[in-house]
Design a protein around this motif. Structure first.
Motif, PDB file in Angstrom:
ATOM      1  N   PRO A  26       0.836  -1.211   0.000  1.00 30.08           N
ATOM      2  CA  PRO A  26       0.000   0.000   0.000  1.00 30.08           C
ATOM      3  C   PRO A  26       0.867   1.256   0.000  1.00 30.08           C
ATOM      4  N   GLY A  27       0.470   2.240  -0.777  1.00 25.11           N
ATOM      5  CA  GLY A  27       1.180   3.518  -0.789  1.00 25.11           C
ATOM      6  C   GLY A  27       2.303   3.618  -1.793  1.00 25.11           C
ATOM      7  N   ILE A 226      -3.429   1.474  -2.953  1.00 30.68           N
ATOM      8  CA  ILE A 226      -3.995   1.788  -1.635  1.00 30.68           C
ATOM      9  C   ILE A 226      -4.159   0.534  -0.774  1.00 30.68           C
ATOM     10  N   PHE A 340      -8.425   3.928   2.661  1.00 32.81           N
ATOM     11  CA  PHE A 340      -7.502   4.883   2.075  1.00 32.81           C
ATOM     12  C   PHE A 340      -8.143   5.509   0.844  1.00 32.81           C
ATOM     13  N   VAL A 377      -0.397   7.267   2.122  1.00 31.45           N
ATOM     14  CA  VAL A 377      -0.696   6.181   1.192  1.00 31.45           C
ATOM     15  C   VAL A 377      -1.257   6.731  -0.123  1.00 31.45           C
TER      16      VAL A 377
END
Length: 403
Positions: A26-27, A226, A340, A377
């Motif tokens: 994620p991110g 995400i 997110f 994120v």
């Protein structure tokens, strides 16, 4: 920052999406795309630089068309290749002004005539873009036909006879491609500033529960994960506003993109009852009010036919309605948005600012920390909005020490 290699993804076939070649956390920034063509929206003319799309109160206008405005000579010089021929067209149609979609289509025509290479076509070129022309309603086809005629009149100062253009440049086909492939460009706070075409990113398929989001830094499109993505898993984004119930999402997707979504969110419809809880007429009144703000009635295809992927629209109205007070924010939006979501981060940042201005320092710091956890994120630590959030968080921490 280094642009991620496209070799991380594979494209099984035209229009069939992008899949990850490796496990993604994620991110992660998965791709940074330059636009094939883009324009500032009519509503933002005069307040946003035509080249970098940054807001500026002291813009310098083009001395010839007096429409395009720039931060300074550097931006104006960079923009000249795209603006040179449209400048004459803008002068020729005064005092009228073309719809956003017509101006964008004009830039696309000039770009195609130049036959210049574009990095955003590395995976998928403009000629490869799907148009769904045969599936469009008669009403949509008629509207796009009118726009194609408007484009012909707009370009007359530079292209006297459209019949002499190469067969690949068909005005109607350009609009059918724009209708289902262009993106609304928003600033850091999700306020619409422009419309652009990023051909390679049109390979991304839709899910109402996506694993990626798109945000913008100026005119650059940033694709970020995400959640964790497995090897071979498809990368997905949401084309539409996720606050709508399933039936409304399906209607919009069918009308604009000519398909029905079968993602897990549409199959179980678990959140629909919560979204429609209370009075359904009240919910529809809110939706209509927001749409009236977002899509003012006009002859412009970008509003009249909803021709851009409304992935990160600025939902100030919804944010206010979901947040009657700084202390009660977040109850409703967490029900509807994924953990997110860029809008959650932006709304939390706004609430944190409000709490800070009211002297609610501990609450403000808690809200800003929530915004930070999401934004690192969705936006990444290098994004300009993230820098603003970190500055505000540091100010809040410093004020708390003084007290």
């Amino acid at each position: 920052m280094e642009v991620p290699a496209l070799e991380r993804f594979l494209s099984p076939g035209k229009g069939s999406g992008l899949r990850s070649r490796r496990q993604v956390r994620p991110g992660e920034l998965l791709y940074r795309a330059e636009p094939f063509a883009y324009v500032v929206t009519k509503e933002q003319l005069g307040g946003v630089c035509e080249q970098c799309l940054q807001r500026n109160e002291h813009l310098h206008r083009c001395s010839q068309c007096k429409v395009a405005k720039y931060c300074g000579k550097s931006c104006q010089k960079e923009a000249w290749l795209d603006h040179k021929r449209e400048c004459k067209c803008l002068q020729n149609v005064k005092p009228n002004f073309p719809p956003d979609s017509v101006r964008l289509a004009g830039r696309i025509v000039f770009k195609l005539l130049r036959q210049s290479a574009c990095l955003s076509e590395r995976l998928y070129s403009f000629k490869d873009l799907q148009s769904n022309a045969e599936q469009l309603s008669e009403e949509m086809k008629e509207g796009l036909g009118h726009l194609a005629h408007t484009l012909q009149l707009y370009l007359r100062a530079e292209i006297q006879d459209a019949s002499h253009l190469p067969p690949a440049i068909d005005f109607f086909q350009i609009f059918t491609k724009v209708t289902c492939n262009c993106f609304t460009i928003s600033n850091g706070e999700m306020q619409d500033v422009g419309v652009g075409l990023y051909p390679s990113m049109s390979l991304l398929n839709h899910s109402c529960d996506p694993n990626c989001v798109i945000i913008f830094e100026g005119y650059q499109l940033l694709l970020r994960s995400i959640r964790e993505i497995q090897i071979g898993e498809e990368l997905t984004i949401s084309y539409i506003e996720s606050l709508m119930p399933t039936s409304e999402r399906q209607k919009q997707l069918k009308r604009q993109y000519c398909f029905e979504c079968d993602c897990c969110l549409c199959q179980d419809q678990e959140k629909d009852a919560k979204k429609l809880a209370g009075e359904e007429p009240a919910w529809k009144e809110v939706k209509d009010a927001v749409n009236e703000v977002k899509y003012p009635k006009s002859k412009e295809v970008l509003s009249a036919t909803g021709s851009s992927k409304q992935m990160l629209r600025n939902d100030d109205t919804l944010g206010v309605m979901c947040s009657p007070s700084p202390s009660s924010y977040g109850i409703q939006d967490r029900l509807y948005y994924p953990d997110f979501h860029p809008l959650r981060a932006v709304q939390l940042m706004r609430v944190g600012k409000l709490q800070y201005s009211q002297g609610m320092l501990p609450q403000a710091l808690g809200t800003l920390k929530q915004a930070y956890d999401i934004m690192k994120v969705t936006h990444g630590t290098d994004h300009s909005l993230m820098q603003a959030l970190m500055d505000l968080k540091e100010q809040c921490e410093a004020m708390m020490k003084l007290h």
